[in-house]
Every structure is written in C-alpha cells, then in structure tokens.
Scaffold this motif. Structure first.
Motif, PDB file in Angstrom:
ATOM      1  N   GLU A   1       0.863  -1.175   0.000  1.00 53.12           N
ATOM      2  CA  GLU A   1       0.000   0.000   0.000  1.00 53.12           C
ATOM      3  C   GLU A   1       0.897   1.221   0.000  1.00 53.12           C
ATOM      4  N   ALA A   2       0.661   2.107  -0.933  1.00 51.10           N
ATOM      5  CA  ALA A   2       1.453   3.333  -1.016  1.00 51.10           C
ATOM      6  C   ALA A   2       0.511   4.524  -0.982  1.00 51.10           C
TER       7      ALA A   2
ATOM      8  N   GLU B   1       3.213   8.867 -12.952  1.00 47.64           N
ATOM      9  CA  GLU B   1       4.619   8.453 -12.922  1.00 47.64           C
ATOM     10  C   GLU B   1       4.787   7.116 -12.206  1.00 47.64           C
ATOM     11  N   VAL B   2       4.089   6.961 -11.088  1.00 47.43           N
ATOM     12  CA  VAL B   2       4.173   5.716 -10.325  1.00 47.43           C
ATOM     13  C   VAL B   2       3.581   4.566 -11.140  1.00 47.43           C
TER      14      VAL B   2
ATOM     15  N   ILE C   1      -2.473   3.566  -3.400  1.00 49.61           N
ATOM     16  CA  ILE C   1      -2.321   2.494  -4.388  1.00 49.61           C
ATOM     17  C   ILE C   1      -2.174   1.187  -3.624  1.00 49.61           C
ATOM     18  N   GLU C   2      -2.948   0.178  -4.017  1.00 48.60           N
ATOM     19  CA  GLU C   2      -2.849  -1.144  -3.405  1.00 48.60           C
ATOM     20  C   GLU C   2      -2.485  -2.159  -4.481  1.00 48.60           C
ATOM     21  N   ILE C   3      -1.446  -2.957  -4.204  1.00 50.58           N
ATOM     22  CA  ILE C   3      -0.949  -3.939  -5.163  1.00 50.58           C
ATOM     23  C   ILE C   3      -0.627  -5.217  -4.394  1.00 50.58           C
ATOM     24  N   VAL C   4      -0.988  -6.355  -4.961  1.00 53.93           N
ATOM     25  CA  VAL C   4      -0.554  -7.641  -4.394  1.00 53.93           C
ATOM     26  C   VAL C   4       0.410  -8.258  -5.394  1.00 53.93           C
ATOM     27  N   VAL C   5       1.616  -8.598  -4.912  1.00 57.17           N
ATOM     28  CA  VAL C   5       2.663  -9.101  -5.794  1.00 57.17           C
ATOM     29  C   VAL C   5       3.321 -10.333  -5.182  1.00 57.17           C
TER      30      VAL C   5
ATOM     31  N   GLY D   1       4.720  10.860   1.205  1.00 56.10           N
ATOM     32  CA  GLY D   1       3.896   9.684   1.459  1.00 56.10           C
ATOM     33  C   GLY D   1       4.612   8.573   2.190  1.00 56.10           C
ATOM     34  N   LYS D   2       3.964   7.416   2.193  1.00 65.07           N
ATOM     35  CA  LYS D   2       4.475   6.234   2.888  1.00 65.07           C
ATOM     36  C   LYS D   2       4.167   4.999   2.051  1.00 65.07           C
ATOM     37  N   ILE D   3       4.935   3.936   2.305  1.00 60.71           N
ATOM     38  CA  ILE D   3       4.689   2.638   1.684  1.00 60.71           C
ATOM     39  C   ILE D   3       4.627   1.604   2.809  1.00 60.71           C
ATOM     40  N   PHE D   4       3.601   0.753   2.757  1.00 60.27           N
ATOM     41  CA  PHE D   4       3.434  -0.304   3.751  1.00 60.27           C
ATOM     42  C   PHE D   4       3.412  -1.649   3.044  1.00 60.27           C
ATOM     43  N   VAL D   5       4.030  -2.657   3.664  1.00 60.00           N
ATOM     44  CA  VAL D   5       4.052  -4.005   3.095  1.00 60.00           C
ATOM     45  C   VAL D   5       3.466  -4.967   4.127  1.00 60.00           C
TER      46      VAL D   5
END
Length: 112
Positions: A5-6, A15-16, A61-65, A89-93
């Motif tokens: 989650e970003a 850009e992202v 933004i939510e991504i599952v990888v 911002g922040k990024i969470f895993v």
C-alpha cells in the motif's frame, strides 16, 4: 505474496503507474484518500483569511505481488513518487495468506 500500500501525492500517480508497469505490475487498485502525517495538515489563505486544512488529499495504491517482486516494486514507487518535500507519502508491506480469482477459481500466485 505481499500487499503493498502506497500513499502518494495525487500528481505523482501517472509516474508511479508507469514505473510499476516497467517492473511487471499488471494491476492495482487506486483510491482517493485524505489524511495527514507529522505536519498535521497545511495552512492556506482564502480571500484574506487563513485557515488550516486538516486532511490533505492523497492517493492510495494497493498492489498484491509475488515475494520476488516486492523489492523492485518498492524501488519503483519510492523513486517515482519522491519529490524530496514533506508529504511525499508512505509505503506499507503486509503478508497475504491467500488470493483467489473469482472468475476462474485460480489461487495463490496464479490469482494475481
């Protein structure tokens, strides 16, 4: 699998998205959100009156990888979303135990 989650500035979304496509991300969920961090919002002036905007508009933004893509995705988001200013911002895993594609019944990596 991991969920990334970003929270980023809205004008950085294109850009992202392009950077994520380059590293192989095929899908994502994007949500318009509002929030604040350490700064607690921002001050603005409207018609001569100053006021505080408590919640700043952002994009989530939510991504599952798969696990092997996590490092590349984090680098892509960090580099493309960075302006060097407060509020980037922040990024969470987070770990994901299972994924299911509803249409086909595929599970795990095949579902993402």
């Amino acid at each position: 699998m991991k969920k990334i989650e970003a929270i980023i500035k809205p004008f950085k979304l294109d850009e992202v998205k392009d950077a994520l496509a380059e590293v192989g991300v095929q899908g994502m969920t994007v949500t318009e959100v509002k929030g604040f961090g350490r700064t607690g919002g921002k001050k603005e002036v409207y018609r001569g009156s100053a006021y505080v905007v408590d919640f700043v508009p952002k994009v989530k933004i939510e991504i599952v990888v798969p696990d092997e893509l996590v490092h590349d995705v984090l680098d892509a988001i960090e580099k493309s979303a960075k302006t060097g200013r407060i509020g980037d911002g922040k990024i969470f895993v987070s770990p994901i135990e299972e994924a299911v594609r509803i249409r086909t019944g595929e599970r795990g990596k095949d579902a993402i």
